[in-house]
Design a protein around this motif. Structure first.
Motif, PDB file in Angstrom:
ATOM      1  N   GLN A  39      56.404  31.409  81.145  1.00 58.75           N
ATOM      2  CA  GLN A  39      57.391  32.252  81.982  1.00 58.75           C
ATOM      3  C   GLN A  39      58.853  32.302  80.801  1.00 58.75           C
ATOM      4  OE1 GLN A  39      55.843  34.902  81.999  1.00 58.75           O
ATOM      5  NE2 GLN A  39      57.618  36.189  83.619  1.00 58.75           N
ATOM      6  N   HIS A  40      59.560  30.710  81.841  1.00 59.22           N
ATOM      7  CA  HIS A  40      60.476  29.997  80.810  1.00 59.22           C
ATOM      8  C   HIS A  40      60.743  29.824  78.661  1.00 59.22           C
ATOM      9  CE1 HIS A  40      64.557  28.479  80.504  1.00 59.22           C
ATOM     10  NE2 HIS A  40      63.703  27.576  79.893  1.00 59.22           N
ATOM     11  N   LEU A  41      59.336  29.245  78.690  1.00 60.66           N
ATOM     12  CA  LEU A  41      59.038  29.510  77.166  1.00 60.66           C
ATOM     13  C   LEU A  41      58.741  30.955  76.707  1.00 60.66           C
ATOM     14  CD1 LEU A  41      56.960  26.854  77.359  1.00 60.66           C
ATOM     15  CD2 LEU A  41      58.999  26.758  77.266  1.00 60.66           C
ATOM     16  N   GLY A  42      58.499  32.023  77.350  1.00 63.93           N
ATOM     17  CA  GLY A  42      58.066  33.117  76.667  1.00 63.93           C
ATOM     18  C   GLY A  42      56.679  33.241  75.570  1.00 63.93           C
ATOM     19  N   ASN A  43      55.842  32.277  76.780  1.00 63.70           N
ATOM     20  CA  ASN A  43      54.376  32.206  76.488  1.00 63.70           C
ATOM     21  C   ASN A  43      53.532  33.362  77.137  1.00 63.70           C
ATOM     22  OD1 ASN A  43      51.484  31.534  76.024  1.00 63.70           O
ATOM     23  ND2 ASN A  43      51.972  29.566  75.576  1.00 63.70           N
ATOM     24  N   MET A  44      53.525  34.779  76.665  1.00 62.88           N
ATOM     25  CA  MET A  44      52.199  35.832  77.042  1.00 62.88           C
ATOM     26  C   MET A  44      51.283  35.186  77.704  1.00 62.88           C
ATOM     27  SD  MET A  44      53.752  38.486  79.362  1.00 62.88           S
ATOM     28  CE  MET A  44      55.062  39.072  78.657  1.00 62.88           C
ATOM     29  N   GLU A  45      50.597  35.093  77.196  1.00 61.42           N
ATOM     30  CA  GLU A  45      49.362  34.753  76.811  1.00 61.42           C
ATOM     31  C   GLU A  45      48.617  34.146  77.684  1.00 61.42           C
ATOM     32  OE1 GLU A  45      44.987  33.388  74.562  1.00 61.42           O
ATOM     33  OE2 GLU A  45      46.946  33.419  73.430  1.00 61.42           O
ATOM     34  N   LEU A  46      49.988  33.185  78.377  1.00 61.47           N
ATOM     35  CA  LEU A  46      49.396  31.579  79.383  1.00 61.47           C
ATOM     36  C   LEU A  46      50.048  32.520  80.756  1.00 61.47           C
ATOM     37  CD1 LEU A  46      48.595  28.966  80.015  1.00 61.47           C
ATOM     38  CD2 LEU A  46      51.367  27.958  79.434  1.00 61.47           C
ATOM     39  N   SER A  47      50.909  32.980  80.712  1.00 60.26           N
ATOM     40  CA  SER A  47      51.745  34.056  82.116  1.00 60.26           C
ATOM     41  C   SER A  47      50.587  34.521  82.545  1.00 60.26           C
ATOM     42  CB  SER A  47      52.878  34.738  81.620  1.00 60.26           C
ATOM     43  OG  SER A  47      54.319  33.620  80.755  1.00 60.26           O
ATOM     44  N   VAL A  48      49.849  35.495  82.068  1.00 63.83           N
ATOM     45  CA  VAL A  48      49.343  36.430  82.034  1.00 63.83           C
ATOM     46  C   VAL A  48      47.507  35.788  82.265  1.00 63.83           C
ATOM     47  CG1 VAL A  48      47.599  38.381  81.608  1.00 63.83           C
ATOM     48  CG2 VAL A  48      49.832  37.967  80.907  1.00 63.83           C
TER      49      VAL A  48
END
Length: 75
Positions: A39-48
């Motif tokens: 989340q902090h890195l803004g990596n939406m794909e990994l977050s999901v």
């Protein structure tokens, strides 16, 4: 940002072992911390991807992300 990226790489390596050995008690907190880094890195794909894995382990999303429902996380 570099420290979060390094943490994500670390979590990727460690999670493989935890999954293989079925160490769910160790994997769950790792997933939640890994999710916060993504989340902090803004990596939406990994977050999901991590959210789905967290939900698959039956972990409460409220404790993981501090939200009352999943809709707040997706937005």
């Amino acid at each position: 940002s570099g420290k979060f990226e390094m943490a994500v790489r670390f979590f990727e390596r460690i999670a493989k072992t935890y999954r293989r050995e079925q160490w769910d008690a160790l994997l769950r907190p790792l997933l939640s911390t890994w999710y916060r880094c993504a989340q902090h890195l803004g990596n939406m794909e990994l977050s999901v991807q991590l959210l789905f894995e967290i939900l698959g382990h039956g972990t409460q999303t409220q404790g993981i992300v501090g939200c009352r429902n999943i809709d707040q996380v997706i937005r």
